[in-house]
Design a protein around this motif. Structure first.
Motif, PDB file in Angstrom:
ATOM      1  N   ALA A 187       0.821  -1.220   0.000  1.00 23.40           N
ATOM      2  CA  ALA A 187       0.000   0.000   0.000  1.00 23.40           C
ATOM      3  C   ALA A 187       0.848   1.260   0.000  1.00 23.40           C
ATOM      4  O   ALA A 187       0.318   2.363  -0.118  1.00 23.40           O
ATOM      5  CB  ALA A 187      -0.930  -0.013   1.213  1.00 23.40           C
ATOM      6  N   ILE A 207       2.589   2.335   2.571  1.00 26.80           N
ATOM      7  CA  ILE A 207       2.537   2.966   3.897  1.00 26.80           C
ATOM      8  C   ILE A 207       3.863   2.699   4.590  1.00 26.80           C
ATOM      9  O   ILE A 207       4.210   1.541   4.853  1.00 26.80           O
ATOM     10  CB  ILE A 207       1.382   2.376   4.737  1.00 26.80           C
ATOM     11  CG1 ILE A 207       0.040   2.630   4.039  1.00 26.80           C
ATOM     12  CG2 ILE A 207       1.382   2.966   6.144  1.00 26.80           C
ATOM     13  CD1 ILE A 207      -1.131   1.873   4.638  1.00 26.80           C
ATOM     14  N   ALA A 236      -4.389   2.748   2.700  1.00 24.17           N
ATOM     15  CA  ALA A 236      -4.873   1.437   3.130  1.00 24.17           C
ATOM     16  C   ALA A 236      -6.198   1.097   2.441  1.00 24.17           C
ATOM     17  O   ALA A 236      -6.423  -0.037   2.019  1.00 24.17           O
ATOM     18  CB  ALA A 236      -5.045   1.406   4.651  1.00 24.17           C
ATOM     19  N   ARG A 284      -7.337   2.331  -0.476  1.00 28.51           N
ATOM     20  CA  ARG A 284      -7.154   2.095  -1.921  1.00 28.51           C
ATOM     21  C   ARG A 284      -6.614   0.684  -2.167  1.00 28.51           C
ATOM     22  O   ARG A 284      -6.929   0.072  -3.188  1.00 28.51           O
ATOM     23  CB  ARG A 284      -6.203   3.131  -2.526  1.00 28.51           C
ATOM     24  CG  ARG A 284      -6.802   4.520  -2.705  1.00 28.51           C
ATOM     25  CD  ARG A 284      -7.827   4.580  -3.836  1.00 28.51           C
ATOM     26  NE  ARG A 284      -8.480   5.906  -3.876  1.00 28.51           N
ATOM     27  CZ  ARG A 284      -9.754   6.093  -4.173  1.00 28.51           C
ATOM     28  NH1 ARG A 284     -10.549   5.071  -4.468  1.00 28.51           N
ATOM     29  NH2 ARG A 284     -10.262   7.299  -4.178  1.00 28.51           N
ATOM     30  N   LEU A 285      -5.830   0.166  -1.244  1.00 29.06           N
ATOM     31  CA  LEU A 285      -5.319  -1.201  -1.433  1.00 29.06           C
ATOM     32  C   LEU A 285      -6.473  -2.208  -1.366  1.00 29.06           C
ATOM     33  O   LEU A 285      -6.557  -3.130  -2.184  1.00 29.06           O
ATOM     34  CB  LEU A 285      -4.249  -1.543  -0.390  1.00 29.06           C
ATOM     35  CG  LEU A 285      -3.704  -2.978  -0.496  1.00 29.06           C
ATOM     36  CD1 LEU A 285      -3.077  -3.249  -1.865  1.00 29.06           C
ATOM     37  CD2 LEU A 285      -2.684  -3.257   0.608  1.00 29.06           C
ATOM     38  N   GLU A 342      -9.592  -1.605  -2.033  1.00 32.47           N
ATOM     39  CA  GLU A 342     -10.349  -1.435  -3.274  1.00 32.47           C
ATOM     40  C   GLU A 342      -9.673  -2.175  -4.435  1.00 32.47           C
ATOM     41  O   GLU A 342     -10.303  -2.927  -5.174  1.00 32.47           O
ATOM     42  CB  GLU A 342     -10.470   0.060  -3.615  1.00 32.47           C
ATOM     43  CG  GLU A 342     -11.237   0.324  -4.915  1.00 32.47           C
ATOM     44  CD  GLU A 342     -10.961   1.716  -5.484  1.00 32.47           C
ATOM     45  OE1 GLU A 342     -10.043   2.410  -4.987  1.00 32.47           O
ATOM     46  OE2 GLU A 342     -11.658   2.109  -6.432  1.00 32.47           O
TER      47      GLU A 342
END
Lengths: 485, 485, 485, 485
Positions: free
Chosen positions: C472, C474, D425, D427-428, D430
């Motif tokens: 992601a 992050i 987080a 968007r991942l 999705e």
């Protein structure tokens, strides 16, 4: 006219004995252990009419007078009336944990026949509807319970009734005689016969002209001459005949085979006699009513499954909340079949004859769920309850009475509560999930595959395809391809 | 007073631009590709009022006069009225294949507020109900569409609104001023805002006294000063801005974040102002209405999924019947959520204010199924449709236009039908199952876990346990064990 | 040294009678109807050693010599050996349709103890491993079958063994005496005891120091002084005692409660004596082995469910292909639990003691499926079979013998085949799905909730979260939030 | 000979550009945003050979020398080798969250061809096996990656290749010329082509004699003359071409249509040329290998789904344990498809040519689960993650950059963590559940319906029926009824 449970029981004792089990004639259905539990269960429904809290559910205003009648003696003319049936079913299961044939199928048949006879008479100038009205008045005046006999023995499933080697595989008119007809053949798996006064027989399927002798509907007393009734053997049913706690003995399903050996039916009790094209109509109306309500039965049993699982958890020493997710899922399953039936009611319509007919599509969708969700509910009950409840895997009541080791067993069973309580709780789960209390959810009231055929017939598939074509921006027709051979 | 689609579109153009997407201000929502599809979808619902076949579904008699109004401008006072909502939702999805926020949540909020303001006024002598009536007349007279803004941005899910570091995480009253209030904070994922005239804001949760500033309900014009609206980005949404068939362009979901920067709300548009104990009531009434109907949305989309799967089968060269079992299962899923909502309606009750409130338990059970069954329906659609539809795995529209290899692609796509038709059919399946047409079934209108909490709260667990105890022949109490620490 | 079924049966007759059912002592387990079916089933497994086609499956090379031994007398030292166990289980179920306790749990315990005693001896210099080897040689030389006694009666599930009011709720060392120990307490639901020569007792759980008296493992003859065995009562088990076809009488589960009243165990048969920290190890190794194989049992029963459903379809007059989709699903369920166990074997490791230990994670995942998939398989069998098979809803064998109506019943049952054949086929489905043949898939070998705890313990959750964070984009840590109170 | 990621990338740049997307030629696959992510993903697999922790998983000893090779360049000759493939797939998904075509299908094809060419040569004295060995040495020596092209465009699913109007619907030999063959036609949905050096083409189905021109297997450089490659358009794939966090950009699936316009293939790269009866064999061996491993892919993605759901829960302010039940179910789903594949490996056999062939039945059972379980896993990820993750329903990266309201959006998104982290987080989730990261589990590697046909073909149905007959005590044959017409 209302009757109480005791009056009802006594009235049954007056009937001629013609019911058998274990190869022996049952002399008195109210005391014979194979049938008495079902009679007691029905007696509770009679008594409910005189109980302030339950009277609303178990009675209704008569359709012929302003008197109060047992609900199962009244016509269902509105969404509220059908909802009343649905509520009564759930309430009844909550009382006894299982089926009560005597107040169920026969009543639904009367309502479906009310509509069908109205149509037949209008089309063919037959006298069936007024005969049925007269019969209904008789039923109500005497506060009777009726079994409904639909399923024929059928014989080879790949053949029509008229094609069977043995014509008796399906009940049929064998002769027309002055003042009535002679019928013969087999009806199978008929619920609650042992606890009723009357049996109402109807076609088990839609029929074409070649099958006209099978298109017959009529009512007979349970003890009519020529009729032999054999009770079926269900899981662990011998326990009902024993002392002790190995079965709960609160309710009991009975189902029977009916062997008609040239039974005479007088004219005023005949409601269809060869009008084959109305057999399918009957099935349509009956199943819409029956399957709208059937989800309430399994919801009611599901309520007891929830309760019995909670009790087992506690008997094991564990609080309810540990299993809340599973209990929620059980409740959701119950409410789906209950609520979906209500949806069918709301989408229904009033038939010209006055009765309310639920929506067939939703009623049959409900049947598909009744054949699926209660199984998950039962699995969850076993999951929560632990090993001893799963298959009733602990010693018999008799062993608990042993002077040598009975007390040891009681001690060994003790957990969150004393051993006897835990044993009783466990036997209930066994009975509900793998014993005599299991109703025939899969095929009772027809098979799920049959219900799916109705779904297939009633969904507007081509309309869906057309809507989708429009949304997709496809302007040409898109018919089924013709497959080259 | 009825308006048609064109009148509606024109009325939107008069609003001040305050909606953004891709970092840019949308000048005209009726033409901007990010919002125009939703506007067109709503316009179809307006036009339906003038279409003989659809008028019944999309209009209803006014609650204030005997005039005909758009259905979404009327109160729901009977089971039939709520059923009308349910039918309209399914019909609307069949037209466009997806959500239409503008005629949905705002309308339901109005009905729930109708009941709540009635209660607040009766208890606290507040003037909300008459204000609401006046507002409703305004809405109906002008044939408006309303967005309903419930969900706050919320911030940290483990904390209450008043405990958040950033108070704006939840919309709240920041100041009371002469003639009204000043509100600020964030509402998130609000449907259909781009296509409405007005927004009605309500509490996103039940609240205690410490949260009283968050207990506020009011209506504002969409283009009110101080309000900034940012449209969200959904799967494949850029395709709506492209030429060609890579998205169906029949309907489109819009959802937005609303940023309130000290917005003034005049008194006559305030319907709750700090009466925190009624926030929970509002949620209760709203969810009962909303979740009774939500199953019709997914049923409507499910109808299109059935249709699109049939089309794909044919486009692949295969007849429908090969997939009949799977299509049946899809239909059953659709009818369950549709019918269960109707069951909730039938079990409902008329509130003292006049509106009909469906049964909360069944409505929330329905929500749990809406969060589950459509997923199976989509999987089946992909299963039937084959690989190219599953993830839209074939070249873009632009590639099909290539002078070098475009014709080859068209030829490669051809199967039971020509390549373009098959491509369009496949893109629709993609869009419905893994693209912009997927509505938020899981959390839209609240999470399934939240619905399960309601199920837990409303089921009579102890009653079930007691019924089961009686059936099991257990005469002692069986309470939750007290677990020793 | 191999023995045949007859030799085996005779050897059982030499044991002291100490098994009860229905409150009465069973004099001869090989003839008493409550136990003889299980003995016959085990005898078939003995005989299989002398059958060319089956010998490979039911025998294996000895671990102490190059002689051939019954497979259940050998150690499992390789993936092939564990696969041999798995194949034998499936084959055994295909023969009898249900469980065979005598060749199952005891054998698996021996293998798990082989590893555990190796570890205990290495750490604590105890003599258990060599004792066990000597015991194993004795078992193999005499071709014995062993029951495995794990589950204690447990008492209150919320308390530890030492906290129970009744210490006997869990089997424990009550006294250490010269040359051995005295044990007392209850083991419950122990499979196959009636058909074995020996019983091997092991801890039912992992234990801490306060529970050291419960950490005991030992072997005893089934007829040891001080041991009373009470057989449990299972669904419809009285049918096994009747004439006729109401139960299939091909196999039978037996389970029993073991009541230890100060039983002496000599030193050379003690394999753990208070080494509490190894109780958990034992459970770990045992469950890995047991749950890798358990999926083969339900697969074997599933094979018979498939076969019995096909037979019922034909008995109803319908060809197999009509139900092919459902049969496929049944087969898929069977192969999942079978294949997943094999996966656990392949991912396993060789323990320092020489035995092969399957992967715990996959073995426990398998247990969760064993508690779920067979239920669907059973539902499908009922679905295919029709109403009479669903709950065995047709008259008893005795009724079929009635001179008055027996022939009518036979005629009524006839369909695609004669009535007796159809009745037998239907009773098998009943027995497999709702009768005595149902094994305890849910809790047998431990509960699915317990298996899920192992899944929780063994999955690298944080590693997954870290991988997802990296993907992601992050870059900061994302720990569990500390919830403010 | 091992290569690192940089060497690999450079080698791709030397190929002739013949790949298109959006109607335009891709000049450099390593930098073009439509293809670069897949190339980077493969580069990571190359680099893993030089990473101590990963080398074991991503490399293996050569089959022609004692050198270390990239695992995907080696033959799979033992259960351990196939397990190595399975482990590598899961590891690869854990790195990038999605598919990596370049190291997958082509490799599996080589192994299946190894067995098939061995058989063809033995039977027909052809030279294919030695050609293949030479080709494999070339592949290994140059550390190449291969795409595997199986699926033809197919055309009308109801017709055979030779019956299609457009013969190019399936790739075929159009002419035999001196030194080789000319092939033409379409292959569709071919994974990873943009990131490979070579493409290996094989028959897409079993064929009869009339289809002999379609029974062809060969290898070509990706940039061979006459081959045009068009990349497909997947959900939200344009985001990969944007700045910001709207797609994770860690991995990317590519799939392409291959248009062969009279491509010449020299003899030494032809491995089947008209031996139609071996096309089915190839499919059998390929699918056994491929479907044994395919469950590891979805397990690896499932691991990331677990991780991303945990991250979302935390980003929302909630600890992991609240969702432990759902996380457990996700993990169970992952381990089932992973473990079932391992079971297929263990039950496999060594082919005469030396390669290990997993058990076909279990491999195909696994495919049916791969087409089902990951969908539940995704639903659970959405369930845990909440509304913004479900359909990615929050503003675009561009909006977050807005000087006017970008900071407000960041504030509105903040919850258990800052707004950007939560957006990433979400968007991942999705991307994994409804975006570009979704692999084609349903039809990838063949349809579940196709897998069920194999299950049907391989299960011994009649043996099951016979076993059940014996247990039921039915001594007569019970064949399928002959249905009268």
């Amino acid at each position: 006219m209302l009757q109480n449970g005791e009056q009802y029981s006594k009235s049954l004792q007056k009937l001629r004995p013609n019911i058998y089990k274990w190869g022996e004639l049952i002399k008195d259905v109210t005391t014979n252990p194979s049938t008495s539990l079902h009679v007691q269960s029905v007696a509770l429904s009679y008594d409910a009419a005189f109980d302030e809290e339950q009277a609303d559910v178990f009675t209704h205003e008569s359709h012929f007078s302003d008197q109060t009648a047992h609900r199962w003696n009244t016509l269902m003319k509105s969404p509220e009336d059908v909802t009343g049936n649905i509520r009564m079913k759930r309430a009844q299961f909550r009382k006894t944990g299982t089926c009560q044939g005597a107040t169920c199928t026969g009543w639904t048949i009367l309502n479906a026949l009310w509509a069908v006879t109205h149509e037949v008479d209008a089309a063919l100038n037959t006298p069936y509807h007024s005969r049925l009205e007269k019969y209904l008045r008789f039923v109500e005046d005497n506060a009777l319970v009726l079994a409904g006999a639909i399923s024929d023995a059928k014989g080879n499933r790949a053949l029509k009734p008229s094609q069977q080697d043995n014509k008796d595989s399906n009940l049929h008119i064998s002769k027309v005689v002055p003042g009535g007809i002679i019928v013969r053949g087999y009806k199978s798996q008929i619920c609650g016969v042992a606890a009723v006064h009357e049996i109402i027989c109807v076609p088990g399927n839609g029929y074409g002209e070649s099958e006209k002798h099978f298109a017959v509907a009529f009512a007979i007393p349970r003890d009519v001459e020529g009729l032999t009734i054999v009770e079926t053997r269900r899981p662990s049913d011998t326990r009902d005949e024993e002392e002790g706690w190995d079965s709960p003995k609160a309710g009991a399903i009975t189902q029977a085979y009916l062997l008609f050996d040239d039974v005479f039916v007088p004219e005023d009790r005949i409601f269809l006699q060869g009008e084959y094209s109305y057999a399918g109509k009957f099935i349509e109306y009956f199943t819409a009513l029956y399957r709208a309500a059937i989800g309430a039965c399994v919801a009611g049993q599901g309520d007891i499954l929830i309760g019995s699982a909670i009790n087992m958890a506690r008997a094991n020493g564990l609080p309810r909340k540990i299993f809340q997710d599973k209990l929620n899922q059980m409740a959701i399953n119950n409410e789906i079949t209950f609520g979906l039936g209500l949806g069918a009611v709301l989408l229904g319509r009033r038939h010209a004859s006055g009765v309310w007919l639920p929506d067939s599509l939703l009623a049959h969708v409900n049947k598909t769920q009744v054949a699926r969700l209660p199984y998950e509910t039962k699995i969850l009950a076993q999951d929560i309850s632990g090993g001893i409840a799963e298959t009733g895997c602990f010693p018999s009541y008799k062993d608990f009475q042993s002077p040598e080791y009975g007390q040891d067993l009681i001690d060994a069973l003790a957990a969150g509560t004393d051993g006897e309580t835990r044993a009783r709780a466990a036997r209930l789960v066994e009975w509900l999930t793998i014993g005599g209390g299991v109703p025939g959810c899969m095929h009772g009231g027809g098979s799920p595959d049959g219900a799916k055929l109705v779904v297939k017939a009633l969904e507007p598939w081509e309309e869906y395809a057309t809507c989708a074509r429009k949304i997709a921006g496809i302007n040409k027709e898109l018919p089924d391809p013709v497959v080259k051979k």
